[in-house]
Motif scaffolding. Structure first.
Motif, PDB file in Angstrom:
ATOM      1  N   ASP A  21       0.832  -1.198   0.000  1.00  0.00           N
ATOM      2  CA  ASP A  21       0.000   0.000   0.000  1.00  0.00           C
ATOM      3  C   ASP A  21       0.873   1.257   0.000  1.00  0.00           C
ATOM      4  OD1 ASP A  21      -2.189  -1.651   0.097  1.00  0.00           O
ATOM      5  OD2 ASP A  21      -2.479  -1.447   2.262  1.00  0.00           O
ATOM      6  N   LEU A  22       0.438   2.253  -0.737  1.00  0.00           N
ATOM      7  CA  LEU A  22       1.176   3.515  -0.792  1.00  0.00           C
ATOM      8  C   LEU A  22       0.589   4.496   0.218  1.00  0.00           C
ATOM      9  CD1 LEU A  22       1.997   2.197  -3.559  1.00  0.00           C
ATOM     10  CD2 LEU A  22       2.283   4.546  -4.382  1.00  0.00           C
ATOM     11  N   LYS A  23       1.470   5.114   1.007  1.00  0.00           N
ATOM     12  CA  LYS A  23       1.047   6.054   2.041  1.00  0.00           C
ATOM     13  C   LYS A  23       1.785   7.369   1.866  1.00  0.00           C
ATOM     14  CE  LYS A  23       0.656   2.197   5.302  1.00  0.00           C
ATOM     15  NZ  LYS A  23       1.130   1.669   6.608  1.00  0.00           N
ATOM     16  N   MET A  24       1.064   8.463   2.062  1.00  0.00           N
ATOM     17  CA  MET A  24       1.693   9.790   1.987  1.00  0.00           C
ATOM     18  C   MET A  24       0.888  10.759   2.839  1.00  0.00           C
ATOM     19  SD  MET A  24       0.639  10.092  -1.985  1.00  0.00           S
ATOM     20  CE  MET A  24       0.836   8.316  -2.041  1.00  0.00           C
ATOM     21  N   ALA A  25       1.511  11.878   3.224  1.00  0.00           N
ATOM     22  CA  ALA A  25       0.864  12.796   4.155  1.00  0.00           C
ATOM     23  C   ALA A  25       1.425  14.201   4.000  1.00  0.00           C
ATOM     24  CB  ALA A  25       1.063  12.310   5.592  1.00  0.00           C
ATOM     25  N   THR A  26       0.645  15.176   4.469  1.00  0.00           N
ATOM     26  CA  THR A  26       1.098  16.566   4.517  1.00  0.00           C
ATOM     27  C   THR A  26       0.410  17.268   5.683  1.00  0.00           C
ATOM     28  OG1 THR A  26       1.329  18.615   3.248  1.00  0.00           O
ATOM     29  CG2 THR A  26      -0.714  17.427   2.973  1.00  0.00           C
ATOM     30  N   PRO A  27       1.110  18.162   6.370  1.00  0.00           N
ATOM     31  CA  PRO A  27       0.445  18.952   7.414  1.00  0.00           C
ATOM     32  C   PRO A  27      -0.434  20.023   6.791  1.00  0.00           C
ATOM     33  CG  PRO A  27       2.732  19.632   7.202  1.00  0.00           C
ATOM     34  CD  PRO A  27       2.555  18.443   6.297  1.00  0.00           C
ATOM     35  N   ILE A  28      -1.504  20.382   7.501  1.00  0.00           N
ATOM     36  CA  ILE A  28      -2.323  21.528   7.116  1.00  0.00           C
ATOM     37  C   ILE A  28      -2.494  22.421   8.339  1.00  0.00           C
ATOM     38  CG2 ILE A  28      -3.553  20.221   5.334  1.00  0.00           C
ATOM     39  CD1 ILE A  28      -6.011  20.306   7.203  1.00  0.00           C
ATOM     40  N   LEU A  29      -2.892  23.662   8.094  1.00  0.00           N
ATOM     41  CA  LEU A  29      -3.078  24.637   9.161  1.00  0.00           C
ATOM     42  C   LEU A  29      -4.564  24.948   9.322  1.00  0.00           C
ATOM     43  CD1 LEU A  29      -0.197  27.138   8.280  1.00  0.00           C
ATOM     44  CD2 LEU A  29      -0.172  25.339  10.025  1.00  0.00           C
ATOM     45  N   ILE A  30      -5.032  24.969  10.567  1.00  0.00           N
ATOM     46  CA  ILE A  30      -6.413  25.320  10.879  1.00  0.00           C
ATOM     47  C   ILE A  30      -6.412  26.641  11.639  1.00  0.00           C
ATOM     48  CG2 ILE A  30      -8.533  24.632  12.057  1.00  0.00           C
ATOM     49  CD1 ILE A  30      -7.828  22.856   9.697  1.00  0.00           C
ATOM     50  N   GLY A  31      -7.115  27.640  11.089  1.00  0.00           N
ATOM     51  CA  GLY A  31      -7.166  28.952  11.721  1.00  0.00           C
ATOM     52  C   GLY A  31      -8.580  29.389  12.016  1.00  0.00           C
ATOM     53  N   THR A  32      -8.742  30.689  12.340  1.00  0.00           N
ATOM     54  CA  THR A  32     -10.073  31.244  12.617  1.00  0.00           C
ATOM     55  C   THR A  32     -10.524  32.225  11.538  1.00  0.00           C
ATOM     56  OG1 THR A  32      -9.015  32.902  14.033  1.00  0.00           O
ATOM     57  CG2 THR A  32      -9.921  30.978  15.121  1.00  0.00           C
ATOM     58  N   VAL A  33      -9.565  32.862  10.845  1.00  0.00           N
ATOM     59  CA  VAL A  33      -9.897  33.786   9.749  1.00  0.00           C
ATOM     60  C   VAL A  33      -9.405  33.169   8.444  1.00  0.00           C
ATOM     61  CG1 VAL A  33      -9.594  36.099   8.800  1.00  0.00           C
ATOM     62  CG2 VAL A  33      -9.715  35.777  11.276  1.00  0.00           C
ATOM     63  N   PRO A  34     -10.303  32.936   7.463  1.00  0.00           N
ATOM     64  CA  PRO A  34      -9.884  32.247   6.231  1.00  0.00           C
ATOM     65  C   PRO A  34      -9.033  33.135   5.324  1.00  0.00           C
ATOM     66  CG  PRO A  34     -12.162  32.940   6.060  1.00  0.00           C
ATOM     67  CD  PRO A  34     -11.734  33.250   7.468  1.00  0.00           C
ATOM     68  N   LEU A  35      -8.333  32.487   4.416  1.00  0.00           N
ATOM     69  CA  LEU A  35      -7.585  33.212   3.406  1.00  0.00           C
ATOM     70  C   LEU A  35      -8.527  34.029   2.523  1.00  0.00           C
ATOM     71  CD1 LEU A  35      -5.113  30.368   2.377  1.00  0.00           C
ATOM     72  CD2 LEU A  35      -4.518  32.454   3.612  1.00  0.00           C
ATOM     73  N   HIS A  36      -8.093  35.220   2.127  1.00  0.00           N
ATOM     74  CA  HIS A  36      -8.969  36.108   1.355  1.00  0.00           C
ATOM     75  C   HIS A  36      -9.375  35.504   0.025  1.00  0.00           C
ATOM     76  CE1 HIS A  36      -8.442  38.989   4.397  1.00  0.00           C
ATOM     77  NE2 HIS A  36      -7.260  39.461   4.027  1.00  0.00           N
TER      78      HIS A  36
END
Length: 301
Positions: free
Chosen positions: A285-300
């Motif tokens: 099985d192929l596995k891969m990952a990336t971090p993401i950021l969770i904030g309170t004000v979204p990108l414009h």
């Protein structure tokens, strides 16, 4: 003492404030007879605490961490050396406190917490004091537009060949995100591409969003404990094709901000993972990952 009721009433009924805001409210008490006291004081503080145990060679070792962000104490009626007589009936005394800027958001778990509280004490001469306590929440306003990382796009790819003596042509899987910064309620558009020249089919693709909370004894200390929680996932069953491309939307539920900014002993990270399940070959099985950021004000954009 004839104290019938003693409680704290916040000016904000939700008891939630952003760092830098002013916490206001009243200390409310009801007496059934007149009473003499020194005064009534409040203590307002913010702190973080961690605690966990590890078994090492049949012995339990306990790890503790602590940070204090602020602590203030003052009298809202009377004084430490004064004398004040309160009549029977209802009494209200106002308090207020301007929170420091850039406080970490409130957080609660079995292993650690970031907690903000106010305690009020009726200071009585030569007698036991009466106390009441309540907690309130603080939110750090994490504006993703102020973090250059949030606007970055990302592509993650893995490739694998099969066969003991003669390697097959490769199976290549990748996924990409237009940005890595999101807020709860948004959906992450995930583009998945599969180029399969190996001849071994891919049965399905699973995408999972996980939360990792790391607890420490001290900021950047060597001793830590990490707790993983699965937030949400989606699975797509695939047809046996050499080339597969599709876009998967993954909606973000209500979540705490990434990083627990300005807290040195508790850290929150979100990881988006993809796993491609190869037919009858779990080890392949192929596995891969990336971090993401969770904030309170979204990108414009």
């Amino acid at each position: 003492m004839g104290l019938e009721e003693f409680r704290i009433i916040f000016g904000n009924p939700h008891k939630t404030y952003y760092s830098g805001e002013t916490v206001t409210g009243n200390v409310f008490l009801v007496l059934n007879s007149p009473k003499k006291i020194r005064g009534i004081r409040v203590r307002i503080k913010g702190e973080a605490h961690t605690s966990w145990t590890v078994r090492i060679n049949q012995h339990l070792t306990r790890y503790l961490g602590h940070e204090e962000y602020f602590s203030t104490r003052y009298y809202i009626a009377g004084s430490e050396s004064g004398e004040l007589e309160l009549s029977a009936g209802n009494h209200e005394f106002t308090f207020e406190y301007a929170l420091p800027k850039d406080l970490p958001s409130s957080f609660e778990s079995d292993v650690g917490h970031v907690r903000y509280s106010i305690k009020s004490t009726i200071d009585r001469p030569w007698k036991y004091d009466h106390e009441t306590k309540d907690v309130f929440k603080v939110r750090f306003n994490y504006d993703l537009n102020t973090d250059p990382r949030a606007k970055q796009s990302v592509t993650v790819e893995e490739s694998k060949s099969f066969g003991l003596f003669f390697a097959s042509p490769p199976l290549t899987v990748n996924f990409s995100l237009p940005v890595i910064g999101y807020v709860p309620g948004q959906s992450i558009p995930i583009k998945v591409n599969i180029e399969n020249e190996s001849g071994i089919p891919v049965n399905s693709v699973r995408i999972t969003l996980n939360k990792y909370v790391t607890y420490r004894q001290e900021k950047s200390g060597p001793d830590f404990k990490t707790v993983k929680t699965k937030i949400t996932e989606v699975v797509n069953q695939l047809e046996d094709k050499d080339t597969v491309s599709y876009e998967q939307m993954l909606k973000i539920p209500p979540l705490q901000n990434s990083n627990l900014i300005n807290c040195g002993i508790i850290d929150i990270t979100y990881i988006l993972k993809l796993k491609a399940f190869v037919n009858k070959l779990s080890s392949a099985d192929l596995k891969m990952a990336t971090p993401i950021l969770i904030g309170t004000v979204p990108l414009h954009n």
